[in-house]
Design a protein around this motif. Sequence first.
Motif, mmCIF file in Angstrom:
data_model
loop_
_atom_site.group_PDB
_atom_site.id
_atom_site.type_symbol
_atom_site.label_atom_id
_atom_site.label_comp_id
_atom_site.label_asym_id
_atom_site.label_seq_id
_atom_site.Cartn_x
_atom_site.Cartn_y
_atom_site.Cartn_z
ATOM 1 N N ARG A 25 9.418 -12.697 18.693
ATOM 2 C CA ARG A 25 10.674 -12.185 18.101
ATOM 3 C C ARG A 25 11.954 -11.277 18.065
ATOM 4 N NH1 ARG A 25 10.837 -15.902 12.803
ATOM 5 N NH2 ARG A 25 9.185 -17.298 13.560
ATOM 6 N N ARG A 26 12.853 -11.064 17.823
ATOM 7 C CA ARG A 26 13.531 -9.846 17.609
ATOM 8 C C ARG A 26 13.404 -9.307 16.204
ATOM 9 N NH1 ARG A 26 18.797 -12.786 19.499
ATOM 10 N NH2 ARG A 26 19.366 -10.379 19.732
ATOM 11 N N VAL A 31 7.704 -9.253 14.769
ATOM 12 C CA VAL A 31 6.999 -8.398 15.907
ATOM 13 C C VAL A 31 5.612 -8.060 15.186
ATOM 14 C CG1 VAL A 31 6.870 -6.746 17.110
ATOM 15 C CG2 VAL A 31 9.083 -7.883 17.127
ATOM 16 N N LEU A 32 5.775 -7.180 14.472
ATOM 17 C CA LEU A 32 4.351 -7.195 13.387
ATOM 18 C C LEU A 32 3.600 -8.060 12.983
ATOM 19 C CD1 LEU A 32 3.468 -4.374 12.497
ATOM 20 C CD2 LEU A 32 4.049 -4.626 10.118
ATOM 21 N N ALA A 76 -0.155 -1.379 9.501
ATOM 22 C CA ALA A 76 1.513 -2.359 8.957
ATOM 23 C C ALA A 76 1.983 -1.535 8.146
ATOM 24 C CB ALA A 76 0.329 -3.738 7.973
ATOM 25 N N ALA A 77 1.865 -0.214 7.300
ATOM 26 C CA ALA A 77 2.065 0.607 6.155
ATOM 27 C C ALA A 77 3.170 1.166 6.970
ATOM 28 C CB ALA A 77 1.094 0.761 5.468
ATOM 29 N N VAL A 78 2.280 2.112 7.752
ATOM 30 C CA VAL A 78 3.307 2.934 8.386
ATOM 31 C C VAL A 78 4.656 2.316 9.233
ATOM 32 C CG1 VAL A 78 3.845 4.229 10.529
ATOM 33 C CG2 VAL A 78 1.789 4.650 8.921
ATOM 34 N N ALA A 79 4.576 1.067 10.047
ATOM 35 C CA ALA A 79 5.238 -0.314 10.807
ATOM 36 C C ALA A 79 6.633 -0.439 9.585
ATOM 37 C CB ALA A 79 4.615 -0.150 11.411
ATOM 38 N N LEU A 80 6.043 -0.744 8.239
ATOM 39 C CA LEU A 80 7.009 -1.823 7.395
ATOM 40 C C LEU A 80 8.138 -0.488 7.398
ATOM 41 C CD1 LEU A 80 5.099 -4.485 5.955
ATOM 42 C CD2 LEU A 80 6.749 -4.677 8.179
ATOM 43 N N ALA A 81 7.519 0.876 6.914
ATOM 44 C CA ALA A 81 7.595 1.723 6.732
ATOM 45 C C ALA A 81 9.243 2.433 7.413
ATOM 46 C CB ALA A 81 6.658 3.277 6.147
ATOM 47 N N LEU A 82 9.017 1.771 8.827
ATOM 48 C CA LEU A 82 9.744 2.071 9.511
ATOM 49 C C LEU A 82 10.924 1.537 9.932
ATOM 50 C CD1 LEU A 82 7.448 3.503 12.781
ATOM 51 C CD2 LEU A 82 9.650 4.409 12.169
ATOM 52 N N ALA B 65 -4.462 -11.313 3.839
ATOM 53 C CA ALA B 65 -3.765 -12.499 2.734
ATOM 54 C C ALA B 65 -3.326 -12.085 1.850
ATOM 55 C CB ALA B 65 -4.911 -13.849 2.462
ATOM 56 N N GLY B 66 -4.094 -10.918 1.110
ATOM 57 C CA GLY B 66 -3.279 -9.869 -0.138
ATOM 58 C C GLY B 66 -2.545 -8.466 0.253
ATOM 59 N N ALA B 67 -2.989 -7.995 0.831
ATOM 60 C CA ALA B 67 -2.101 -6.704 1.107
ATOM 61 C C ALA B 67 -1.292 -6.353 1.935
ATOM 62 C CB ALA B 67 -3.207 -5.151 0.886
ATOM 63 N N ILE B 68 -1.355 -7.096 3.346
ATOM 64 C CA ILE B 68 -0.515 -7.175 4.136
ATOM 65 C C ILE B 68 0.639 -7.463 4.366
ATOM 66 C CG2 ILE B 68 -0.367 -7.397 6.860
ATOM 67 C CD1 ILE B 68 -3.086 -5.998 6.659
ATOM 68 N N SER B 69 0.366 -8.847 3.679
ATOM 69 C CA SER B 69 0.995 -9.981 3.518
ATOM 70 C C SER B 69 2.468 -9.891 2.728
ATOM 71 C CB SER B 69 0.589 -11.297 3.522
ATOM 72 O OG SER B 69 -0.330 -11.453 2.060
#
Lengths: 103, 168
Positions: A25-26, A31-32, A76-82, B65-69
């Motif tokens: 994935r680009r 990627v996450l 995931a929270a930090v990466a998506l904020a980034l 399935a709830g939070a991360i997605s």
Amino acid sequence: MIDLEQVLVVGALLFSIGLYVALSRRNAVGVLMGIELMLNAVNLNLVGFARFVDSPRPIDGQVFSVFVITVAAAEAAVALALAVAVYRLRQSIDVDRLNILKW
Amino acid sequence: MDDAAVVVAFWLLALLTLGSALMVAMVRDLVHAVLFLILSFVGVAGLYITLSADFVAVVQVLIYAGAISVLMIFAILLTPRSGRDNAAVSYKAPISVVAGLVGAVIVFVALKTDWATVQEDDRFPSTAAAIGDALLDPFVLPFEVASVLLVVAMVGAIILVRPPEEEA
């Protein structure tokens, strides 16, 4: 009866699919997704070990997977904020074009 | 549950998990990819149940399935032009070779190693209580560090997405 090898093979296949997604994935969110799939494969192996391996405290494998899920949520929270912050800067989260640290 | 039912359930769930993971790799649209990812997470939760890890299965459904997605869907929708487009994926063949080799090595090691396994049918009478005891007895320190990590990650995420003009 399920045995440990079958669980490990399913985990290995899931891991390699996740690796493929993370590398191909680009888009940074894509990627996450691959990284989350790989973490899921690791958790599956840990739970399989907890179920089948001879150990004085078999529950430890499940405790490890709970920790992995916790760290994955933080990551995931930090990466998506980034990703959102980078998008504000560049109007793109294509990881091939993220070369602002290069000169 | 008798053995045959568990085995059938295990392989069906493994098929669901791996199939939707493959679809995550194949589809172009990222929103569709997230939907297949959710299906894959639910399949993994089912696999946990067949491995008698019911607490971990519930945590998996709640957090993955709830939070991360939902977080991922938000991130895709907040990055509109790039979010939908996964355009031509470059270097596909080498990537599949690398991923296939890694998978093959893991499968080889998993099958060649002589694991010290035991077959106990009622190994975990109650996992939630046992996990709670383990978290507060041998794993107190990691447990506390994990809570600090969550706070730091939350503050970090808030600071990262704060609009720049609010900086004092």
